[in-house]
Scaffold this active site. Structure first.
Site, PDB file in Angstrom:
ATOM      1  N   LYS A 107       4.871 -17.355  60.199  1.00  0.00           N
ATOM      2  CA  LYS A 107       3.798 -16.865  59.468  1.00  0.00           C
ATOM      3  C   LYS A 107       5.040 -16.297  57.722  1.00  0.00           C
ATOM      4  O   LYS A 107       5.782 -16.194  57.974  1.00  0.00           O
ATOM      5  CB  LYS A 107       3.806 -15.482  60.344  1.00  0.00           C
ATOM      6  CG  LYS A 107       2.541 -14.608  59.287  1.00  0.00           C
ATOM      7  CD  LYS A 107       0.877 -15.604  59.894  1.00  0.00           C
ATOM      8  CE  LYS A 107      -0.305 -14.215  60.012  1.00  0.00           C
ATOM      9  NZ  LYS A 107      -1.248 -14.996  60.008  1.00  0.00           N
ATOM     10  N   GLY A 211     -14.993  -3.277  61.233  1.00  0.00           N
ATOM     11  CA  GLY A 211     -14.466  -4.101  59.224  1.00  0.00           C
ATOM     12  C   GLY A 211     -15.556  -4.879  59.621  1.00  0.00           C
ATOM     13  O   GLY A 211     -15.790  -5.734  59.626  1.00  0.00           O
ATOM     14  N   GLY A 213     -14.401  -6.838  57.043  1.00  0.00           N
ATOM     15  CA  GLY A 213     -14.372  -7.082  55.525  1.00  0.00           C
ATOM     16  C   GLY A 213     -14.669  -8.954  55.689  1.00  0.00           C
ATOM     17  O   GLY A 213     -16.366  -9.381  55.856  1.00  0.00           O
ATOM     18  N   HIS A 214     -14.536  -9.803  55.398  1.00  0.00           N
ATOM     19  CA  HIS A 214     -14.502 -10.975  54.887  1.00  0.00           C
ATOM     20  C   HIS A 214     -15.072 -11.485  56.591  1.00  0.00           C
ATOM     21  O   HIS A 214     -16.367 -12.037  56.619  1.00  0.00           O
ATOM     22  CB  HIS A 214     -12.915 -12.019  55.067  1.00  0.00           C
ATOM     23  CG  HIS A 214     -12.691 -11.291  53.481  1.00  0.00           C
ATOM     24  ND1 HIS A 214     -12.289 -10.589  52.672  1.00  0.00           N
ATOM     25  CD2 HIS A 214     -13.506 -12.243  52.035  1.00  0.00           C
ATOM     26  CE1 HIS A 214     -12.322 -10.782  51.372  1.00  0.00           C
ATOM     27  NE2 HIS A 214     -12.197 -11.672  50.985  1.00  0.00           N
ATOM     28  N   VAL A 215     -14.518 -11.354  57.728  1.00  0.00           N
ATOM     29  CA  VAL A 215     -15.089 -11.918  58.425  1.00  0.00           C
ATOM     30  C   VAL A 215     -15.808 -11.425  59.604  1.00  0.00           C
ATOM     31  O   VAL A 215     -17.192 -11.918  59.804  1.00  0.00           O
ATOM     32  CB  VAL A 215     -14.239 -12.207  59.414  1.00  0.00           C
ATOM     33  CG1 VAL A 215     -14.182 -13.256  61.018  1.00  0.00           C
ATOM     34  CG2 VAL A 215     -13.096 -13.071  59.199  1.00  0.00           C
TER      35      VAL A 215
HETATM   36  P1  NAD Z   1     -10.164  -8.155  55.538  1.00  0.00           P
HETATM   37  O1  NAD Z   1      -9.092  -7.715  54.638  1.00  0.00           O
HETATM   38  O2  NAD Z   1     -11.352  -8.542  55.010  1.00  0.00           O
HETATM   39  O3  NAD Z   1     -11.248  -7.379  55.844  1.00  0.00           O
HETATM   40  C1  NAD Z   1     -10.808  -6.437  57.260  1.00  0.00           C
HETATM   41  C2  NAD Z   1     -11.653  -4.964  57.050  1.00  0.00           C
HETATM   42  O4  NAD Z   1     -11.850  -3.821  58.314  1.00  0.00           O
HETATM   43  C3  NAD Z   1     -11.484  -4.399  56.052  1.00  0.00           C
HETATM   44  O5  NAD Z   1     -12.721  -4.255  55.066  1.00  0.00           O
HETATM   45  C4  NAD Z   1     -11.103  -3.126  55.840  1.00  0.00           C
HETATM   46  O6  NAD Z   1     -11.399  -1.598  54.962  1.00  0.00           O
HETATM   47  C5  NAD Z   1     -11.806  -2.276  57.029  1.00  0.00           C
HETATM   48  N1  NAD Z   1     -11.250  -1.366  58.453  1.00  0.00           N
HETATM   49  C6  NAD Z   1      -9.350  -1.454  57.836  1.00  0.00           C
HETATM   50  N2  NAD Z   1      -8.850  -0.586  58.814  1.00  0.00           N
HETATM   51  C7  NAD Z   1     -10.315  -0.404  59.606  1.00  0.00           C
HETATM   52  C8  NAD Z   1     -10.757   0.712  60.969  1.00  0.00           C
HETATM   53  N3  NAD Z   1      -9.702   1.618  61.273  1.00  0.00           N
HETATM   54  N4  NAD Z   1     -11.955   0.792  61.008  1.00  0.00           N
HETATM   55  C9  NAD Z   1     -12.511  -0.040  59.759  1.00  0.00           C
HETATM   56  N5  NAD Z   1     -12.682  -0.313  59.071  1.00  0.00           N
HETATM   57  C10 NAD Z   1     -11.642  -0.842  59.002  1.00  0.00           C
HETATM   58  O7  NAD Z   1      -9.248  -9.113  56.430  1.00  0.00           O
HETATM   59  P2  NAD Z   1     -10.494  -9.998  57.716  1.00  0.00           P
HETATM   60  O8  NAD Z   1     -10.114 -11.559  56.499  1.00  0.00           O
HETATM   61  O9  NAD Z   1     -12.149 -10.309  57.159  1.00  0.00           O
HETATM   62  O10 NAD Z   1      -9.566 -10.391  58.642  1.00  0.00           O
HETATM   63  C11 NAD Z   1     -10.626  -9.328  59.234  1.00  0.00           C
HETATM   64  C12 NAD Z   1      -9.333  -9.845  60.986  1.00  0.00           C
HETATM   65  O11 NAD Z   1      -9.351 -10.650  61.122  1.00  0.00           O
HETATM   66  C13 NAD Z   1      -7.373  -9.667  60.179  1.00  0.00           C
HETATM   67  O12 NAD Z   1      -6.868  -8.887  61.484  1.00  0.00           O
HETATM   68  C14 NAD Z   1      -6.908 -10.452  59.992  1.00  0.00           C
HETATM   69  O13 NAD Z   1      -5.981 -10.947  60.910  1.00  0.00           O
HETATM   70  C15 NAD Z   1      -7.687 -12.015  61.001  1.00  0.00           C
HETATM   71  N6  NAD Z   1      -8.083 -12.679  60.994  1.00  0.00           N
HETATM   72  C16 NAD Z   1      -9.461 -13.392  59.818  1.00  0.00           C
HETATM   73  C17 NAD Z   1      -9.008 -14.708  59.460  1.00  0.00           C
HETATM   74  C18 NAD Z   1     -10.092 -15.580  58.132  1.00  0.00           C
HETATM   75  O14 NAD Z   1     -10.612 -16.321  58.134  1.00  0.00           O
HETATM   76  N7  NAD Z   1     -10.182 -14.142  57.193  1.00  0.00           N
HETATM   77  C19 NAD Z   1      -8.546 -15.891  60.450  1.00  0.00           C
HETATM   78  C20 NAD Z   1      -8.059 -15.358  61.592  1.00  0.00           C
HETATM   79  C21 NAD Z   1      -7.522 -13.815  61.701  1.00  0.00           C
END
Ligand code: NAD
Length: 383
Positions: A107, A211, A213-215
């Protein structure tokens, strides 16, 4: 040996960076739980250009090069960032091993002062500095996108090193892995529902997605299509538009973790389940995308005692890693889809083992990963 102490600040709303803005705001990291230190390497270097510290933790290369994203994040101190990198790298080793990929775990972290924006020339300088550190590791570590990093950032890192994956498709990469992560989490939820309710169908199940976000947004869309009832939240109020589009109930971010639901899906930051809220969770299953969802691993036992099934995050969220891995080995969307959907079967086996042996799913998942690591004679992980 524990190298970090837990600061009980998890679960509070924190702002988060997304790929939608070129220079996301950097905020203070949540509490970082203790991490055993049995890593192969920890590289820390203050960037000549940016003055910011770049960190790479390599947990294991027993199965292949250590792959793991880089996050740009604010930490109270550089040592906190190093702890975070160590903790996340270990999770990547287990994730790759359990997903049967020929990859190790690593990481990266670019450590920013909390509450500041790293943008413009300084951002570019920090990314080039990080690229130099990755290059110095000679391919033992391959970087990718993580929280606070956007595709353009990866392109900048790529200027200094070829050991980058998950690049945008127009740059010859496989593009955003998030849809595959969402696909894998949904597959994991089916395995959980089969174990808890006797059938995997998500139609009619109430799922709380923390949350968007992307996922989380992709997951919510998939769940809506599958006929689930949705309760969602995000600290970014604009994300409410998606909730309205999907007919999902929107709740205050501070309340979603405690929503009454069948499945709770933490898809924001790590440490979502912590000592302060574990007794109050009102779900039957915890299954989300966030890495390190448990602030402390002993919480896996607390959840089991409460008869709440916890899908180990490194099994449930492996879809993105699978997608990125395909970029290294020769991309095939069909194969990536097959492997991501295969998470349902992998987790089903883990849950069956856990039930048979009266151990937690987390312990069963670790055993699955260790079996593979031991077979590869991983020196760093042998007692
Ligand atoms: P992202 O930053 O696009 O989305 C995270 C979302 O969570 C954001 O919209 C943010 O505003 C929201 N958020 C933050 N704190 C919050 C809270 N207290 N309550 C509600 N919403 C809140 O990130 P992502 O790419 O969607 O990833 C989300 C999680 O999944 C992360 O922990 C990341 O490490 C993990 N992850 C992502 C991937 C991937 O393919 N993107 C793969 C494996 C793990």
């Amino acid at each position: 040996m524990a190298v970090a102490t837990h600061k009980p600040t998890n679960g509070r709303p924190t702002s988060s960076a997304t790929a939608e803005s070129a220079a996301p705001e950097v905020t203070e990291a949540p509490g970082i739980p203790p991490v055993p230190f049995d890593h192969e390497q920890l590289a820390i270097r203050r960037g000549d250009r940016s003055g910011l510290y770049s960190i790479v933790a390599i947990h294991s290369t027993a199965l292949g090069p250590a792959l793991g994203g880089v996050r740009l994040w604010g930490y109270p101190a550089t040592i906190d960032a190093a702890r975070d990198a160590l903790r996340l790298a270990m999770g990547m080793t287990y994730k790759a091993a359990a997903a049967r990929l020929d990859l190790g775990g690593g990481k990266g972290v670019i450590c920013a002062p909390p509450g500041t924006k790293v943008e413009g020339e300084r951002r570019r300088a920090a990314l080039l500095d990080f690229g130099d550190l990755v290059e110095s590791l000679g391919g033992r570590y391959i970087t990718a996108e993580d929280v606070g990093i956007c595709p353009d950032d990866l392109i900048a890192i790529r200027e200094r090193t070829e050991h980058v994956t998950g690049l945008p498709s127009e740059r010859g990469g496989s593009g955003d892995p998030s849809p595959f992560t969402a696909m894998g989490v949904e597959a994991a939820m089916r395995a959980c529902c089969k174990a808890v309710f006797g059938e995997p169908d998500l139609a009619g199940r109430t799922v709380a997605v923390v949350g968007l976000g992307h996922v989380g947004s992709g997951l919510a869309q998939r769940l809506a299509e599958a006929g689930a009832r949705l309760v969602v939240s995000d600290i970014v109020p604009a994300r409410r538009a998606l909730a309205d589009e999907l007919g999902a109930a929107w709740v205050d971010p501070g309340e979603t973790m405690l929503a009454e639901c069948d499945v709770l899906a933490p898809c924001a930051l790590g440490g979502a389940v912590h000592a302060g809220n574990v007794a109050d969770l009102r779900c039957r299953v915890v299954c989300g995308s966030a890495n390190n969802q448990l602030a402390d691993e002993s919480l896996a036992g607390v959840l089991a005692q409460r008869d709440i099934l916890y899908a180990p995050d490194f099994i449930a969220n492996a879809g993105g890693l699978i997608h990125v891995y395909m970029e290294i080995t020769g991309y095939s969307e069909e194969r990536a889809t097959e492997l991501a959907l295969g998470i349902e079967e992998t987790l089903g086996q883990v849950l069956a083992t856990a039930a048979e042996r009266s151990i937690t799913p987390l312990d069963a998942a670790r055993e699955l990963a260790r079996e593979r690591l031991d077979a590869a004679a991983a020196p760093a992980l042998r007692d």
